[in-house]
Write a protein that holds these residues in place. Structure first.
Motif, PDB file in Angstrom:
ATOM      1  N   LYS A   1       0.808  -1.216   0.000  1.00 45.59           N
ATOM      2  CA  LYS A   1       0.000   0.000   0.000  1.00 45.59           C
ATOM      3  C   LYS A   1       0.847   1.274   0.000  1.00 45.59           C
ATOM      4  O   LYS A   1       0.417   2.300  -0.490  1.00 45.59           O
TER       5      LYS A   1
ATOM      6  N   HIS B   1      -6.808  -3.576   6.226  1.00 49.47           N
ATOM      7  CA  HIS B   1      -6.882  -2.314   5.498  1.00 49.47           C
ATOM      8  C   HIS B   1      -8.290  -2.170   4.935  1.00 49.47           C
ATOM      9  O   HIS B   1      -8.868  -3.145   4.450  1.00 49.47           O
ATOM     10  N   PRO B   2      -8.881  -0.977   5.004  1.00 44.55           N
ATOM     11  CA  PRO B   2     -10.258  -0.808   4.520  1.00 44.55           C
ATOM     12  C   PRO B   2     -10.458  -1.205   3.062  1.00 44.55           C
ATOM     13  O   PRO B   2     -11.565  -1.583   2.670  1.00 44.55           O
ATOM     14  N   ARG B   3      -9.434  -1.143   2.243  1.00 43.67           N
ATOM     15  CA  ARG B   3      -9.584  -1.468   0.824  1.00 43.67           C
ATOM     16  C   ARG B   3      -9.763  -2.961   0.571  1.00 43.67           C
ATOM     17  O   ARG B   3     -10.139  -3.352  -0.537  1.00 43.67           O
TER      18      ARG B   3
ATOM     19  N   ASP C   1     -10.314  13.867   4.308  1.00 43.60           N
ATOM     20  CA  ASP C   1     -10.001  13.347   2.969  1.00 43.60           C
ATOM     21  C   ASP C   1      -8.690  13.918   2.443  1.00 43.60           C
ATOM     22  O   ASP C   1      -7.929  13.223   1.759  1.00 43.60           O
TER      23      ASP C   1
ATOM     24  N   ARG D   1      -3.727   6.701   1.630  1.00 42.95           N
ATOM     25  CA  ARG D   1      -4.560   5.633   2.190  1.00 42.95           C
ATOM     26  C   ARG D   1      -5.508   5.031   1.149  1.00 42.95           C
ATOM     27  O   ARG D   1      -6.035   3.943   1.341  1.00 42.95           O
ATOM     28  N   GLN D   2      -5.788   5.773   0.089  1.00 35.68           N
ATOM     29  CA  GLN D   2      -6.588   5.256  -1.034  1.00 35.68           C
ATOM     30  C   GLN D   2      -8.034   4.939  -0.634  1.00 35.68           C
ATOM     31  O   GLN D   2      -8.654   4.027  -1.183  1.00 35.68           O
ATOM     32  N   HIS D   3      -8.535   5.641   0.363  1.00 36.03           N
ATOM     33  CA  HIS D   3      -9.953   5.591   0.702  1.00 36.03           C
ATOM     34  C   HIS D   3     -10.328   6.949   1.282  1.00 36.03           C
ATOM     35  O   HIS D   3      -9.456   7.734   1.682  1.00 36.03           O
ATOM     36  N   SER D   4     -11.610   7.232   1.335  1.00 39.67           N
ATOM     37  CA  SER D   4     -12.099   8.510   1.863  1.00 39.67           C
ATOM     38  C   SER D   4     -12.860   8.286   3.158  1.00 39.67           C
ATOM     39  O   SER D   4     -13.108   7.146   3.571  1.00 39.67           O
TER      40      SER D   4
ATOM     41  N   ASP E   1     -15.993   6.425   2.199  1.00 36.32           N
ATOM     42  CA  ASP E   1     -15.683   5.019   1.901  1.00 36.32           C
ATOM     43  C   ASP E   1     -15.627   4.207   3.193  1.00 36.32           C
ATOM     44  O   ASP E   1     -16.186   3.111   3.275  1.00 36.32           O
ATOM     45  N   TYR E   2     -14.940   4.744   4.174  1.00 38.22           N
ATOM     46  CA  TYR E   2     -14.755   4.033   5.437  1.00 38.22           C
ATOM     47  C   TYR E   2     -16.078   3.885   6.187  1.00 38.22           C
ATOM     48  O   TYR E   2     -16.419   2.796   6.670  1.00 38.22           O
TER      49      TYR E   2
ATOM     50  N   LEU F   1     -18.305   1.358   4.593  1.00 38.19           N
ATOM     51  CA  LEU F   1     -17.784   0.025   4.865  1.00 38.19           C
ATOM     52  C   LEU F   1     -18.174  -0.431   6.268  1.00 38.19           C
ATOM     53  O   LEU F   1     -18.590  -1.584   6.468  1.00 38.19           O
TER      54      LEU F   1
END
Length: 467
Positions: free
Chosen positions: A183, A264-266, A295, A303-306, A309-310, A313
């Motif tokens: 990541k 990881h959230p992704r 963000d 981190r590649q998420h917002s 997004d989190y 999830l």
């Protein structure tokens, strides 16, 4: 790479008979697992563990590079060890060899050799299966550094622990299934110290888990730097995800509880969600770091998420497992973090609510992109923000623990407590639970009613299953 060393002939196996090894472990659960596997490997050469450094023939510091000034703490510890070594040898108790393992070893191998003449061996986390042979090379005064990433499968090369050794370690165990991370968060050294993501084959993990269960282990926590990115070869020849692996591990008799960390959230896919929904033995506790609620800062961290997004999830996870407890990681004072950015972190904590969490002030790690950012935050500001964040997180943790008052829950009894007749166990939500119970129930899963909530533990009464 290796420091030039003296040529060696045939190994002197007698040098490994009746020796004692002391291992001090820093950092994460994976280092605990690694330390155990190093001791298993050394046991094949006659080393047995000791908790007294003064009687050790070999001292290993298994280091972590995540915390601030990690390397300096190692050098400070080496100064103390050097005094013990000199006294031991002066008293005629024999030579003490000193090794540095783990992520600080990986990051600063040659520098350790240069700064600390007392160190005989430096070995990175991807090469500790070679430890006995590397130790042999130090005979005659040679100093060895091994921080390459070997091609061979280190887990395949490691010997299994003896059943009695595993049993002595307890009824809960760690099992590494994945290492490394792809990541490249801008604050993190893991991709540089642990390397790219590598996953162990399913059959290898199942075999180790069966060995643990056969030795009396009731709960296993699957470990990885990015464990839900697991993609090991399955029995059908294709790559399996973590969810599929969890479903397979439920088939092992005697293995009653499963956990995993760190995620990881992704990488929370549908099969892993289904595992949380369908597997009673997968405990309702999830450590899912978000790091920041801003963000803008999340983008700077790569981190590649917002934020959204989190949060979405989390909603999906709670729909799959309504009783799940969440844990997270937070960094305050990341370079360029404004007051507004920090308030967004406070907001995501309020919105999600956590049963527990780890929070830290940002500290630069040499070699990472964020370390070179010119917009570093003053320490006083970071301290004030951390205090406010931890005050909120602590309040949430207390509220979660208080919600268990009067509840009946299953508890895995793991060890003796401080008071006579008291055992300490673990709730499904990873809380320490203290209960009056006889020692012969260690290793059993019992039903407990929670009567009192302490600052760090729950206190309960064991419920008679026959009532």
């Amino acid at each position: 790479m290796r420091v030039p060393q003296a040529a060696s002939g045939q190994a002197d196996m007698t040098a490994f008979e009746d020796k004692k090894v002391f291992v001090k472990t820093y950092g994460c659960q994976m280092n605990v697992y690694d330390s155990n596997r190093m001791m298993d490997s050394l046991a094949t050469r006659g080393y047995s563990p000791t908790e007294d450094m003064n009687e050790a023939d070999l001292v290993i510091l298994n280091t972590c590079h995540i915390r601030e000034k990690a390397a300096e703490k190692v050098y400070s510890e080496l100064g103390r060890i050097r005094q013990i070594k000199e006294k031991r040898e002066k008293d005629g108790k024999g030579e003490m060899k000193i090794g540095i393992a783990g992520c600080v070893a990986q990051a600063e191998g040659q520098e350790i050799i240069r700064r600390a003449p007392v160190v005989d061996l430096v070995v990175g986390p991807q090469a500790y299966h070679m430890l006995p042979d590397l130790l042999e090379r130090t005979n005659g005064g040679a100093r060895v550094v091994e921080t390459d990433f070997p091609i061979e499968d280190k887990f395949k090369a490691l010997p299994a622990a003896k059943k009695e050794v595993t049993r002595k370690r307890g009824v809960s165990a760690f099992l590494t299934v994945q290492e490394g991370c792809d990541k490249f968060c801008t604050f993190c050294v893991v991709p540089y110290t642990r390397g790219a993501e590598v996953s162990r084959p399913v059959a290898q993990i199942v075999s180790e888990a069966k060995g643990l269960a056969d030795a009396g282990v009731r709960e296993v926590t699957l470990l990885g730097q990015n464990v839900n990115a697991y993609h090991g070869e399955g029995s059908d020849g294709r790559d399996w995800g973590l969810g599929e692996l969890l479903f397979e591990l439920t088939k092992i008799e005697g293995l009653d509880r499963l956990r995993y960390t760190t995620s990881h959230p992704r990488d929370m896919d549908d099969t892993l969600m289904a595992a949380h929904r369908d597997l009673d033995c997968l405990m309702p506790y999830l450590h899912l770091p978000v790091q920041s609620g801003s963000d803008r800062i999340l983008k700077a961290m790569n981190r590649q998420h917002s934020y959204e997004d989190y949060v979405r999830l989390i909603d999906r996870i709670r729909s799959a497992r309504p009783d799940i407890a969440l844990s997270g990681d937070f960094i305050v004072g990341f370079p360029g973090e404004s007051d507004e950015d920090f308030e967004q972190t406070m907001q995501i904590v309020r919105e999600v609510t956590y049963a527990s969490a780890y929070s830290f002030k940002y500290s630069p790690r040499p070699g990472t992109p964020a370390a070179d950012d010119e917009n570093q935050i003053e320490d006083a500001i970071k301290s004030e923000r951390l205090y406010r964040l931890q005050d909120l997180l602590n309040a949430q943790q207390k509220a979660f623990n208080a919600s268990k008052l009067g509840e009946e829950m299953t508890v895995l009894l793991e060890r003796k407590g401080r008071e006579p007749g008291q055992l300490v166990g673990k709730s499904p939500w990873l809380q320490a639970v203290q209960v009056d119970a006889p020692d012969n129930l260690i290793g059993e899963i019992v039903t407990v009613r929670i009567d009192t909530v302490g600052s760090n533990s729950l206190f309960g009464t064991m419920i008679d299953p026959a009532r």
